[in-house]
Write a protein that holds these residues in place. Structure first.
Motif, mmCIF file in Angstrom:
data_model
loop_
_atom_site.group_PDB
_atom_site.id
_atom_site.type_symbol
_atom_site.label_atom_id
_atom_site.label_comp_id
_atom_site.label_asym_id
_atom_site.label_seq_id
_atom_site.Cartn_x
_atom_site.Cartn_y
_atom_site.Cartn_z
ATOM 1 N N THR A 82 0.826 -1.203 0.000
ATOM 2 C CA THR A 82 0.000 0.000 0.000
ATOM 3 C C THR A 82 0.863 1.256 0.000
ATOM 4 O O THR A 82 1.980 1.269 0.503
ATOM 5 C CB THR A 82 -0.944 0.019 1.212
ATOM 6 O OG1 THR A 82 -0.170 -0.016 2.424
ATOM 7 C CG2 THR A 82 -1.887 -1.183 1.193
ATOM 8 N N GLU A 168 -6.753 2.817 2.583
ATOM 9 C CA GLU A 168 -8.111 3.359 2.704
ATOM 10 C C GLU A 168 -8.295 4.349 1.570
ATOM 11 O O GLU A 168 -7.639 5.384 1.529
ATOM 12 C CB GLU A 168 -8.310 4.019 4.070
ATOM 13 C CG GLU A 168 -8.202 3.032 5.231
ATOM 14 C CD GLU A 168 -8.416 3.698 6.583
ATOM 15 O OE1 GLU A 168 -8.715 4.907 6.612
ATOM 16 O OE2 GLU A 168 -8.276 3.008 7.611
ATOM 17 N N LYS A 169 -9.201 4.064 0.667
ATOM 18 C CA LYS A 169 -9.215 4.711 -0.631
ATOM 19 C C LYS A 169 -9.928 6.060 -0.705
ATOM 20 O O LYS A 169 -9.712 6.807 -1.661
ATOM 21 C CB LYS A 169 -9.840 3.778 -1.664
ATOM 22 C CG LYS A 169 -11.330 3.509 -1.434
ATOM 23 C CD LYS A 169 -11.903 2.600 -2.507
ATOM 24 C CE LYS A 169 -13.398 2.389 -2.320
ATOM 25 N NZ LYS A 169 -13.967 1.530 -3.377
ATOM 26 N N GLN A 170 -10.776 6.413 0.254
ATOM 27 C CA GLN A 170 -11.659 7.559 0.075
ATOM 28 C C GLN A 170 -10.901 8.859 -0.180
ATOM 29 O O GLN A 170 -11.232 9.612 -1.105
ATOM 30 C CB GLN A 170 -12.579 7.737 1.287
ATOM 31 C CG GLN A 170 -13.685 8.770 1.066
ATOM 32 C CD GLN A 170 -14.577 8.420 -0.114
ATOM 33 O OE1 GLN A 170 -15.164 7.347 -0.154
ATOM 34 N NE2 GLN A 170 -14.667 9.317 -1.093
ATOM 35 N N GLU A 209 -8.251 -1.031 -3.187
ATOM 36 C CA GLU A 209 -8.242 -0.860 -1.731
ATOM 37 C C GLU A 209 -7.792 -2.154 -1.079
ATOM 38 O O GLU A 209 -8.262 -3.245 -1.418
ATOM 39 C CB GLU A 209 -9.616 -0.465 -1.222
ATOM 40 C CG GLU A 209 -9.614 -0.088 0.254
ATOM 41 C CD GLU A 209 -10.932 0.521 0.695
ATOM 42 O OE1 GLU A 209 -10.900 1.604 1.316
ATOM 43 O OE2 GLU A 209 -11.986 -0.091 0.421
ATOM 44 N N VAL A 211 -7.327 -2.883 2.755
ATOM 45 C CA VAL A 211 -7.393 -2.401 4.143
ATOM 46 C C VAL A 211 -6.382 -3.110 5.030
ATOM 47 O O VAL A 211 -5.748 -2.502 5.899
ATOM 48 C CB VAL A 211 -8.828 -2.574 4.692
ATOM 49 C CG1 VAL A 211 -8.889 -2.151 6.155
ATOM 50 C CG2 VAL A 211 -9.817 -1.751 3.859
#
Length: 316
Positions: A82, A168-170, A209, A211
């Motif tokens: 990530t 965390e993609k937002q 994503e 997590v």
């Protein structure tokens, strides 16, 4: 101001990775994948290391994969995870995957044939461990480089997309849409596609994503950064001011990379982005037909040419 900023990014410029052996890297990208070495220079921040630019005939923005071969320079093996670009996808013509599967097989490269977003592709790794894809599509009108043994009906057209692996993609999605002006496309499993401008090959970035994913560590076999193209230095300066003054981001000063001007910053989610100008291009110091033939150095390194050439590994 922000409305104009969202119009500036025109799509992918290049992808840059940290790799291992220079000769192995050169052989893989030019002899197996059939890309053209459009520029052989050095890392402008470390003249003991090559900087190879692979692309199509003139190295047009959006076709370029660049590598830093760091073998024997004390760089660790990286971890793809990530906060990184985890996959680089290349565009190939419809009907070409059988050719590429046979070519990779004969080259001793393991691959998987899969589909994403209704497109057939093959996924494999380069000698340093980078994850690559060849994506069959009919939306790419860019002209391919005619290599020695790969005809244009099969040849790579340039970069199709990149995949960013995000914990965390937002916040990453919000940045792409509200700052870069990308539109949100389809979602398939954990992957959501974002589209620059009108879309098409070279205009896609996928957010995957993860997590519980392991955090990426830069090193051999990892993408160092993804570069996006912008038309002018004036727009680049305005974008930089917006990122710093309005968003409070840490952004480098504009750097002269000879073939383009660049700024660097980390987006929400941790991925290192570069924004690079389209001009001046790779013909500022070599004619089109001679691209990649000679070692080109930034002006401030010319006085050190003999020492630099002696230290760099020989490539053939």
């Amino acid at each position: 101001m922000q409305a104009k900023i969202k119009e500036y990014i025109k799509g992918i410029h290049h992808v840059t990775a940290t790799v291992n052996d220079a000769q192995e890297d050169f052989d893989f990208y030019t002899k197996l994948l059939g890309l053209r070495l459009v520029k052989k220079t050095v890392n402008f921040d470390n003249n003991k290391v090559y900087h190879f630019y692979y692309g199509t005939e003139v190295g047009a923005p959006g076709t370029i994969m660049t590598t830093f071969p760091y073998k024997d320079q004390g760089v660790r093996i990286g971890t793809i995870g990530t906060g990184q670009a985890s996959i680089t996808g290349f565009s190939v013509p419809m009907g070409s995957l059988n050719f590429w599967m046979d070519r990779l097989d004969r080259g001793g490269v393991d691959f998987n044939a899969i589909s994403k977003f209704d497109k057939h592709l093959i996924q494999f790794r380069d000698p340093s461990g980078l994850i690559l894809e060849l994506i069959e599509n009919d939306e790419d009108e860019r002209s391919a480089w005619q290599s020695r043994d790969i005809s244009r009906e099969f040849a790579i057209r340039g970069i199709f997309n990149v995949t960013l692996l995000i914990a965390e993609k937002q916040d990453t999605e919000d940045f792409l849409m509200h700052v870069f002006g990308f539109s949100k496309g389809e979602t398939e499993g954990s992957i959501t596609r974002f589209i620059a401008k009108e879309g098409g090959a070279g205009q896609y970035v996928d957010i995957q994503e993860a997590v519980e994913g392991v955090r990426g560590k830069n090193g051999l076999g990892t993408v160092h950064h993804v570069a996006w193209r912008i038309e002018t230095e004036e727009e680049q300066e305005k974008l930089r001011e917006f990122l710093v003054d309005q968003l409070g981001m840490k952004v480098t000063e504009i750097k002269d990379r000879k073939y383009f001007r660049s700024i660097y910053f980390r987006i929400p989610g941790g991925v290192l982005f570069e924004v690079a100008t389209i001009p001046p291009g790779f013909q500022v110091d070599e004619k089109m037909e001679e691209l990649g033939e000679d070692l080109k150095l930034p002006d401030w390194e010319e006085g050190n040419r003999a020492e630099i050439e002696e230290a760099l590994p020989k490539i053939n």
